[in-house]
Design a protein around this motif. Structure first.
Motif, PDB file in Angstrom:
ATOM      1  N   MET A   1      -7.018  -7.302  -7.800  1.00  0.00           N
ATOM      2  CA  MET A   1      -5.734  -7.548  -9.235  1.00  0.00           C
ATOM      3  C   MET A   1      -4.515  -8.163  -8.336  1.00  0.00           C
ATOM      4  N   GLN A   2      -4.098  -9.312  -9.024  1.00  0.00           N
ATOM      5  CA  GLN A   2      -2.917 -10.209  -7.849  1.00  0.00           C
ATOM      6  C   GLN A   2      -1.537  -8.953  -7.454  1.00  0.00           C
ATOM      7  N   LYS A   3      -0.985  -9.549  -6.681  1.00  0.00           N
ATOM      8  CA  LYS A   3      -0.232  -9.118  -5.249  1.00  0.00           C
ATOM      9  C   LYS A   3       0.906 -10.079  -6.393  1.00  0.00           C
ATOM     10  N   THR A   4       2.685  -9.274  -6.081  1.00  0.00           N
ATOM     11  CA  THR A   4       3.151 -10.109  -7.259  1.00  0.00           C
ATOM     12  C   THR A   4       4.553  -9.677  -5.590  1.00  0.00           C
ATOM     13  N   LEU A 105       6.566  -3.335   0.641  1.00  0.00           N
ATOM     14  CA  LEU A 105       6.734  -4.305   1.470  1.00  0.00           C
ATOM     15  C   LEU A 105       8.068  -4.690   2.107  1.00  0.00           C
ATOM     16  N   ARG A 106       9.658  -4.435   2.442  1.00  0.00           N
ATOM     17  CA  ARG A 106      10.292  -4.938   2.852  1.00  0.00           C
ATOM     18  C   ARG A 106      10.087  -5.291   4.210  1.00  0.00           C
ATOM     19  N   MET A 369      -2.084  -9.356   8.785  1.00  0.00           N
ATOM     20  CA  MET A 369      -0.830  -8.409   9.469  1.00  0.00           C
ATOM     21  C   MET A 369      -0.618  -7.371   8.264  1.00  0.00           C
ATOM     22  N   ILE A 370       0.098  -8.372   7.263  1.00  0.00           N
ATOM     23  CA  ILE A 370       1.398  -7.711   5.662  1.00  0.00           C
ATOM     24  C   ILE A 370      -0.144  -7.064   5.340  1.00  0.00           C
ATOM     25  N   HIS A 371      -0.841  -7.361   4.856  1.00  0.00           N
ATOM     26  CA  HIS A 371      -2.214  -6.108   4.219  1.00  0.00           C
ATOM     27  C   HIS A 371      -1.982  -4.906   5.178  1.00  0.00           C
ATOM     28  N   LEU A 375      -0.565  -1.549   4.047  1.00  0.00           N
ATOM     29  CA  LEU A 375      -2.064   0.540   4.187  1.00  0.00           C
ATOM     30  C   LEU A 375      -1.814   1.205   4.459  1.00  0.00           C
ATOM     31  N   ILE A 376      -0.479   1.276   5.524  1.00  0.00           N
ATOM     32  CA  ILE A 376      -0.230   2.568   6.521  1.00  0.00           C
ATOM     33  C   ILE A 376       1.333   2.379   6.196  1.00  0.00           C
ATOM     34  N   LEU A 377       1.782   2.071   4.877  1.00  0.00           N
ATOM     35  CA  LEU A 377       3.405   1.807   5.534  1.00  0.00           C
ATOM     36  C   LEU A 377       4.080   3.246   5.149  1.00  0.00           C
ATOM     37  N   LYS A 378       3.612   4.278   4.794  1.00  0.00           N
ATOM     38  CA  LYS A 378       3.938   5.596   4.909  1.00  0.00           C
ATOM     39  C   LYS A 378       3.814   5.839   6.004  1.00  0.00           C
ATOM     40  N   VAL A 379       3.180   5.894   7.633  1.00  0.00           N
ATOM     41  CA  VAL A 379       3.176   5.767   8.320  1.00  0.00           C
ATOM     42  C   VAL A 379       3.952   5.046   9.117  1.00  0.00           C
ATOM     43  N   HIS A 380       3.497   3.733   9.040  1.00  0.00           N
ATOM     44  CA  HIS A 380       5.103   3.046   9.690  1.00  0.00           C
ATOM     45  C   HIS A 380       6.334   3.071   9.515  1.00  0.00           C
TER      46      HIS A 380
END
Length: 410
Positions: A1-4, A105-106, A369-371, A375-380
């Motif tokens: 799916m294309q990301k925005t 992701l900000r 790195m963004i990918h 994937l671990i955004l909550k932990v990050h």
């Protein structure tokens, strides 16, 4: 799916007017390479110099400050990544993104460290040596808070990365070094550039809305150019830059061959016609686009230590770095007069472009790195408690101040 991707710009990108505009186009190119659907939004008025992003298939959206219409736009777009162009846009819109797109992701693109530039400017005005008392200013409080509130911040200069990690103690997991992203310069292109004997005169360039550039031209006018002219009476200094004000144009003096040329339609032509580029910046931050333009077009430079900061690493510069007026003048005259020195420094410039700022060395790793962080955004985010704390208080303060302004404006 294309990301925005949603980019919220402090201004619309003007790659022919400023290094910041070129930088933004490089970042856009990175995301385009990963097939992102991109929208660029800004509350700023668009000038004739703004790049037509629709030509790249990018949606251009005019937004308002302190207005709930932006919330509606966010909810409809549902971006996977939001990139703030400068910390001021994060202050204005970050809380809305956090509230309506909490999973996005900000990313903060710092452009350059504003607190560093502003601190140096104040020290210059005070005629004092720059130190941490100037660095720890109100801009620093806002900018570092913005860095913590974001999941990642893009840093353009290794020197500024050191300031953030060593002085402000920001965790490296929140920072990513991404300098200018350039294509290699091949021998065929180098051989087509004008030779030493085909060039003449001196050049300096810079957007005049940027205070360091105006001060640099004033410095040239008052302290440097008269001394160069004493030894090179036929030399001319061509000064280019977008948005030249009346006070800039008043510096024009044909008798002294100090020539305000205004907006450069093609910076490559300007640089290729010149023999030497002068960049005696007395304050500033980030990487200097004028030096990149000079190196790409084989034009050696005379520059201050601030102009050179973060640019060369362990490679010899494409000219001379000095903060002493007499040394600067003598070096400028040597580069203008000595073809051997000129060619040696020109080669250094090509080497710097081809070894320190290659798009291929950074783009793939940046996207990966963004990918990985997504994937671990909550932990990050859990590991960035200071950011959570600042985000909490921002939602309580900035949010309600903005809503109050919105109600007041009705």
């Amino acid at each position: 799916m294309q990301k925005t991707l949603l980019i919220i710009g402090f201004v619309w990108p003007e790659p022919n007017s400023s290094a910041a505009g070129s930088r933004m186009m490089e970042i856009i190119s990175c995301f385009k390479s990963d097939d992102y659907n991109i929208a660029f939004a800004s509350a700023c008025a668009k000038t004739d110099n703004a790049f037509d992003l629709t030509s790249l298939g990018i949606q251009q959206v005019s937004i308002e400050l302190n207005h709930s219409s932006f919330d509606e736009f966010l909810v409809k777009l549902q971006p996977d990544v939001v990139l703030f162009d400068r910390f001021m846009t994060e202050e204005q819109y970050g809380w809305r993104v956090a509230e309506h797109c909490p999973e996005a992701l900000r990313i903060l693109d710092t452009e350059d460290l504003h607190c560093l530039r502003k601190g140096r400017q104040q020290a210059f005005k005070d005629q004092q040596i720059f130190d941490n008392t100037y660095l720890f200013n109100d801009f620093a409080k806002r900018e570092i808070a913005s860095i913590y509130r974001c999941d990642l911040s893009i840093i353009i200069s290794e020197a500024e990365l050191d300031v953030l990690t060593q002085v402000f103690k920001v965790d490296e997991s929140l920072l990513y070094y991404l300098p200018f992203l350039l294509e290699p310069i091949f021998e065929e292109e180098i051989s087509s550039l004008p030779e030493f004997s085909e060039r003449e005169h001196f050049v300096t360039i810079g957007n005049f809305l940027h205070p360091p550039n105006y001060q640099s031209v004033l410095y040239l006018k008052e302290s440097i150019w008269p001394l160069i002219r004493q030894q090179l009476p036929k030399a001319e200094l061509h000064i280019y830059g977008a948005y030249a004000s009346e006070k800039v144009n008043q510096l024009h003096n044909e008798k002294d061959q100090f020539l305000i040329k205004g907006y450069a339609e093609d910076v490559s032509v300007v640089m290729q016609n010149a023999k030497v580029c002068l960049a005696p910046l007395q304050f500033g931050a980030g990487l200097k686009g004028k030096l990149i333009d000079a190196m790409k077009n084989g034009t050696p430079c005379i520059m201050s230590s601030i102009a050179a900061e973060g640019m060369f690493g362990n490679i010899e510069a494409n000219g001379f770095i000095t903060d002493d007026v007499e040394e600067l003048v003598n070096s400028a005259i040597a580069l203008n007069s000595n073809e051997c020195i000129w060619k040696e420094t020109q080669v250094n410039g090509f080497k710097i472009i081809n070894t320190r700022f290659q798009r291929s060395d950074f783009q793939t790793d940046f996207i990966q790195m963004i990918h990985d962080v997504i994937l671990i955004l909550k932990v990050h985010r859990q590991e960035n408690f200071i950011g959570q704390m600042l985000q909490h208080h921002t939602l309580q303060s900035t949010k309600f101040m903005s809503k109050w302004i919105e109600e007041k404006n009705k």
